[in-house]
Scaffold this motif. Structure first.
Motif, PDB file in Angstrom:
ATOM      1  N   LYS A   1    -101.404  62.696  49.955  1.00  0.00           N
ATOM      2  CA  LYS A   1    -100.764  62.548  51.266  1.00  0.00           C
ATOM      3  C   LYS A   1     -99.796  63.691  51.601  1.00  0.00           C
ATOM      4  N   ASN A   2     -99.206  64.302  50.570  1.00  0.00           N
ATOM      5  CA  ASN A   2     -98.271  65.404  50.831  1.00  0.00           C
ATOM      6  C   ASN A   2     -98.977  66.693  51.269  1.00  0.00           C
ATOM      7  N   GLU A   3    -100.308  66.660  51.249  1.00  0.00           N
ATOM      8  CA  GLU A   3    -101.073  67.808  51.731  1.00  0.00           C
ATOM      9  C   GLU A   3    -101.422  67.664  53.217  1.00  0.00           C
ATOM     10  N   PHE A   4    -101.210  66.466  53.773  1.00  0.00           N
ATOM     11  CA  PHE A   4    -101.549  66.198  55.168  1.00  0.00           C
ATOM     12  C   PHE A   4    -100.253  65.948  55.941  1.00  0.00           C
ATOM     13  N   LEU A   5     -99.671  67.036  56.415  1.00  0.00           N
ATOM     14  CA  LEU A   5     -98.336  66.968  56.995  1.00  0.00           C
ATOM     15  C   LEU A   5     -98.365  67.180  58.506  1.00  0.00           C
ATOM     16  N   THR A   6     -97.354  66.621  59.150  1.00  0.00           N
ATOM     17  CA  THR A   6     -97.156  66.898  60.564  1.00  0.00           C
ATOM     18  C   THR A   6     -96.688  68.346  60.699  1.00  0.00           C
ATOM     19  N   PRO A   7     -96.934  68.992  61.830  1.00  0.00           N
ATOM     20  CA  PRO A   7     -96.469  70.373  61.990  1.00  0.00           C
ATOM     21  C   PRO A   7     -94.949  70.431  62.080  1.00  0.00           C
ATOM     22  N   GLU A   8     -94.388  71.567  61.709  1.00  0.00           N
ATOM     23  CA  GLU A   8     -92.952  71.765  61.858  1.00  0.00           C
ATOM     24  C   GLU A   8     -92.626  71.759  63.351  1.00  0.00           C
ATOM     25  N   LYS A   9     -91.625  70.980  63.730  1.00  0.00           N
ATOM     26  CA  LYS A   9     -91.269  70.867  65.148  1.00  0.00           C
ATOM     27  C   LYS A   9     -89.789  71.177  65.353  1.00  0.00           C
ATOM     28  N   TYR A  10     -89.444  71.387  66.612  1.00  0.00           N
ATOM     29  CA  TYR A  10     -88.071  71.701  66.976  1.00  0.00           C
ATOM     30  C   TYR A  10     -87.671  70.845  68.180  1.00  0.00           C
ATOM     31  N   LYS A  11     -86.577  70.097  67.999  1.00  0.00           N
ATOM     32  CA  LYS A  11     -86.060  69.305  69.123  1.00  0.00           C
ATOM     33  C   LYS A  11     -85.205  70.235  69.975  1.00  0.00           C
ATOM     34  N   ILE A  12     -85.548  70.287  71.245  1.00  0.00           N
ATOM     35  CA  ILE A  12     -84.954  71.285  72.137  1.00  0.00           C
ATOM     36  C   ILE A  12     -84.439  70.628  73.415  1.00  0.00           C
ATOM     37  N   ALA A  13     -83.235  71.033  73.833  1.00  0.00           N
ATOM     38  CA  ALA A  13     -82.733  70.671  75.157  1.00  0.00           C
ATOM     39  C   ALA A  13     -83.275  71.713  76.129  1.00  0.00           C
ATOM     40  N   LEU A  14     -84.055  71.241  77.087  1.00  0.00           N
ATOM     41  CA  LEU A  14     -84.804  72.145  77.948  1.00  0.00           C
ATOM     42  C   LEU A  14     -84.441  71.938  79.416  1.00  0.00           C
ATOM     43  N   VAL A  15     -84.176  73.041  80.110  1.00  0.00           N
ATOM     44  CA  VAL A  15     -83.891  72.998  81.545  1.00  0.00           C
ATOM     45  C   VAL A  15     -84.817  73.995  82.241  1.00  0.00           C
ATOM     46  N   THR A  16     -85.446  73.540  83.318  1.00  0.00           N
ATOM     47  CA  THR A  16     -86.285  74.451  84.101  1.00  0.00           C
ATOM     48  C   THR A  16     -85.811  74.451  85.556  1.00  0.00           C
ATOM     49  N   ILE A  17     -85.850  75.600  86.164  1.00  0.00           N
ATOM     50  CA  ILE A  17     -85.482  75.740  87.576  1.00  0.00           C
ATOM     51  C   ILE A  17     -86.665  76.388  88.285  1.00  0.00           C
ATOM     52  N   PRO A  18     -87.456  75.616  89.030  1.00  0.00           N
ATOM     53  CA  PRO A  18     -88.638  76.161  89.709  1.00  0.00           C
ATOM     54  C   PRO A  18     -88.249  77.242  90.713  1.00  0.00           C
TER      55      PRO A  18
ATOM     56  N   TYR B   1     -80.784  67.541  81.336  1.00  0.00           N
ATOM     57  CA  TYR B   1     -81.788  68.341  80.627  1.00  0.00           C
ATOM     58  C   TYR B   1     -82.826  67.405  80.028  1.00  0.00           C
ATOM     59  N   VAL B   2     -83.936  67.977  79.612  1.00  0.00           N
ATOM     60  CA  VAL B   2     -85.021  67.206  79.002  1.00  0.00           C
ATOM     61  C   VAL B   2     -85.037  67.509  77.503  1.00  0.00           C
ATOM     62  N   LEU B   3     -85.147  66.462  76.709  1.00  0.00           N
ATOM     63  CA  LEU B   3     -85.314  66.648  75.271  1.00  0.00           C
ATOM     64  C   LEU B   3     -86.810  66.759  74.965  1.00  0.00           C
ATOM     65  N   ALA B   4     -87.181  67.849  74.350  1.00  0.00           N
ATOM     66  CA  ALA B   4     -88.599  68.069  74.035  1.00  0.00           C
ATOM     67  C   ALA B   4     -88.745  68.397  72.559  1.00  0.00           C
ATOM     68  N   GLU B   5     -89.865  67.970  71.971  1.00  0.00           N
ATOM     69  CA  GLU B   5     -90.192  68.334  70.593  1.00  0.00           C
ATOM     70  C   GLU B   5     -91.371  69.300  70.643  1.00  0.00           C
ATOM     71  N   LEU B   6     -91.127  70.545  70.260  1.00  0.00           N
ATOM     72  CA  LEU B   6     -92.140  71.589  70.382  1.00  0.00           C
ATOM     73  C   LEU B   6     -92.433  72.228  69.028  1.00  0.00           C
ATOM     74  N   THR B   7     -93.679  72.632  68.836  1.00  0.00           N
ATOM     75  CA  THR B   7     -94.048  73.437  67.676  1.00  0.00           C
ATOM     76  C   THR B   7     -93.830  74.914  68.033  1.00  0.00           C
ATOM     77  N   LYS B   8     -94.007  75.786  67.055  1.00  0.00           N
ATOM     78  CA  LYS B   8     -93.833  77.220  67.329  1.00  0.00           C
ATOM     79  C   LYS B   8     -94.830  77.704  68.377  1.00  0.00           C
TER      80      LYS B   8
ATOM     81  N   LEU C   1     -81.493  74.871  70.979  1.00  0.00           N
ATOM     82  CA  LEU C   1     -82.067  74.216  69.806  1.00  0.00           C
ATOM     83  C   LEU C   1     -81.143  73.104  69.328  1.00  0.00           C
ATOM     84  N   ILE C   2     -81.672  71.878  69.267  1.00  0.00           N
ATOM     85  CA  ILE C   2     -80.881  70.724  68.832  1.00  0.00           C
ATOM     86  C   ILE C   2     -81.091  70.427  67.354  1.00  0.00           C
ATOM     87  N   GLU C   3     -82.372  70.452  66.935  1.00  0.00           N
ATOM     88  CA  GLU C   3     -82.662  70.038  65.554  1.00  0.00           C
ATOM     89  C   GLU C   3     -84.014  70.606  65.119  1.00  0.00           C
ATOM     90  N   GLU C   4     -84.063  70.990  63.846  1.00  0.00           N
ATOM     91  CA  GLU C   4     -85.339  71.415  63.255  1.00  0.00           C
ATOM     92  C   GLU C   4     -85.947  70.210  62.532  1.00  0.00           C
TER      93      GLU C   4
END
Length: 479
Positions: A209-226, A292-299, A332-335
């Motif tokens: 099971k330790n070989e089948f991992l979720t991808p590394e993600k980053y919790k991010i505070a995100l703001v967009t201005i169209p 702001y929006v909290l998003a979890e993004l990969t690289k 960046l909020i959390e790795e």
């Protein structure tokens, strides 16, 4: 000497020797501290022959160019230092000095005519020679002194040069063009049928099971201005005219206003909204912003480009930038470290891996079983180069197969291809052998001669240098 050159036009042949001296005059990095010998430029001495700092630098530059080519032009001085190129270059310069000392002991000398011939064979005429010296900032006397060193070693190597005997040629030819008469059979893993039970899948997941991992993600505070808003036609034209150099096509031609209009509008809105974006960024950075929006993004994601994600991960913040027709601002909020996937999310991946493993095991089992009473297709005599005779395999797999056959001690066996992730098992049986395929040898006789000659003289040179370094006193002045 120039007069002698002008009367010997038959030597006007450009040779590959130019590569040997092409690096003379190049710049070099620092070389540390020395305890110089009698000559202020000597870094070592072999017998009575000095190794100058120029000899060392030239050897270094030559090595640097070779390694830089291997690395696709990415070698720098710091990496070269870690690779020990300076130390290797000094040893090469010392080795060459040992050869020069031996040449002098044998009575070999370099005449003015030797130097002139070498210059003519390299540059063709006096004008080209002088232009070259001018370009590298070298005086003729200094350059020709370096040539004398090269020519002296060249004379020694010519004097000692070995020509291969018929026995030596046949020995190398036999190693290259020995042939086996083969019967083969190719088993394809795609034709192997296997099945799995739910219990097998789950048991494999539990164990791995330790070989089948979720991808590394980053919790991010995100703001967009169209980039939205009203812009008048006159504003667009004024902005376009003031920044016209920003609107060019791939050929460097100015794009007409009408065709560039959409991009101009986006640029005008970005300019108008920049102040708002900067204020928003400062508030987000100082924890003064709530919208702001909290998003979890990969690289790798579609919201923030990879280079900006790398910047965010490094710095913790992203200053406002325009992407997909909007300002993007992030903190960046959390790795979030990779975690084992739940069984249901890992199931498809586990199943595929386990099916492949089981199919490989079954393929090996079938190959062993069929080998007991093996009768394959007779493809005649093949050498290790006859990949075209292995029908059913691509050239890469065929080459790997033949390499395994010709390096194996087994008369009958099977080869998994490719070895790390088998797709095929190729059974073979050697029914006869030829020490030398005469047709192949005749076709490649010149290449065999050149290879044998190079091997003999390379071994001779290595042995000679080792003997000379024992014979002559070697003094190093480098601290």
């Amino acid at each position: 000497m120039i007069e002698w050159m002008q009367t010997h036009r038959k030597w006007l042949v450009i040779t590959i020797w130019i590569a040997t001296i092409a690096f003379i005059g190049a710049g070099f990095v620092g070389w540390g501290q020395f305890q110089f010998g009698k000559s202020q430029s000597a870094v070592a001495k072999v017998g009575d022959t000095e190794v100058t700092i120029q000899d060392w630098q030239e050897a270094y530059q030559n090595l640097f160019q070779i390694e830089n080519q291997k690395l696709g032009g990415r070698l720098d001085d710091a990496t070269a230092e870690k690779m020990g190129l300076k130390v290797k270059a000094l040893q090469q310069a010392i080795n060459t000095a040992a050869l020069r000392q031996y040449a002098k002991d044998l009575g070999l000398v370099v005449t003015e005519q030797d130097v002139a011939r070498k210059i003519l064979s390299t540059f063709g005429n006096e004008k080209t020679y002088k232009t070259y010296l001018r370009n590298i900032g070298e005086k003729p006397a200094n350059f020709e002194a370096k040539l004398r060193k090269l020519i002296l070693v060249e004379k020694l190597l010519d004097y000692l040069h070995l020509k291969p005997t018929k026995t030596e040629l046949l020995s190398i030819a036999s190693a290259l063009y020995n042939a086996d008469k083969l019967q083969i059979k190719i088993l394809n893993k795609e034709n192997v049928k296997v099945s799995l039970t739910e219990e097998e899948i789950k048991a494999y997941w539990e164990k791995h099971k330790n070989e089948f991992l979720t991808p590394e993600k980053y919790k991010i505070a995100l703001v967009t201005i169209p980039l939205k808003g009203n812009v008048s036609e006159q504003e667009l034209k004024d902005y376009y005219n003031n920044n016209i150099q920003n609107y060019k096509n791939a050929k460097g031609e100015i794009i007409p206003f009408e065709k560039a209009k959409n991009q101009v509008k986006a640029d005008v809105l970005a300019h108008k909204l920049k102040k708002e974006a900067v204020i928003t960024y400062k508030k987000l950075k100082n924890n003064e912003l709530k919208n702001y929006v909290l998003a979890e993004l990969t690289k790798e994601n579609s919201t923030i480009p990879a280079d900006k994600m790398a910047e965010l991960i490094k710095n913790g913040y992203l200053k406002p930038f325009v992407y997909n027709n909007e300002y993007v601002i992030a903190k960046l909020i959390e790795e979030i470290k990779p975690q084992p996937k739940p069984f249901e999310k890992a199931r498809a991946e586990v199943t595929q891996i386990l099916l492949d493993k089981k199919a490989t095991q079954e393929l090996v089992k079938q190959a062993k079983e069929e080998l007991k009473n093996f009768k394959g297709k007779d493809i005649g005599f093949v050498t290790k180069y006859d990949t075209n005779k292995i029908q059913g395999l691509n050239p890469l797999y065929a080459a790997e197969f033949l390499f395994k056959v010709f390096t194996s001690q087994n008369k009958k066996d099977f080869v998994l291809l490719p070895q790390n992730d088998p797709k095929y098992a190729v059974l073979y049986n050697i029914s006869a052998q030829k020490l030398l395929d005469e047709k192949k040898y005749e076709k490649n006789k010149q290449n065999v001669y050149l290879l044998t000659e190079a091997m003999l003289n390379s071994e001779l040179l290595n042995d000679l240098i080792n003997e000379l370094l024992q014979k002559y006193k070697v003094v190093r002045y480098v601290k």
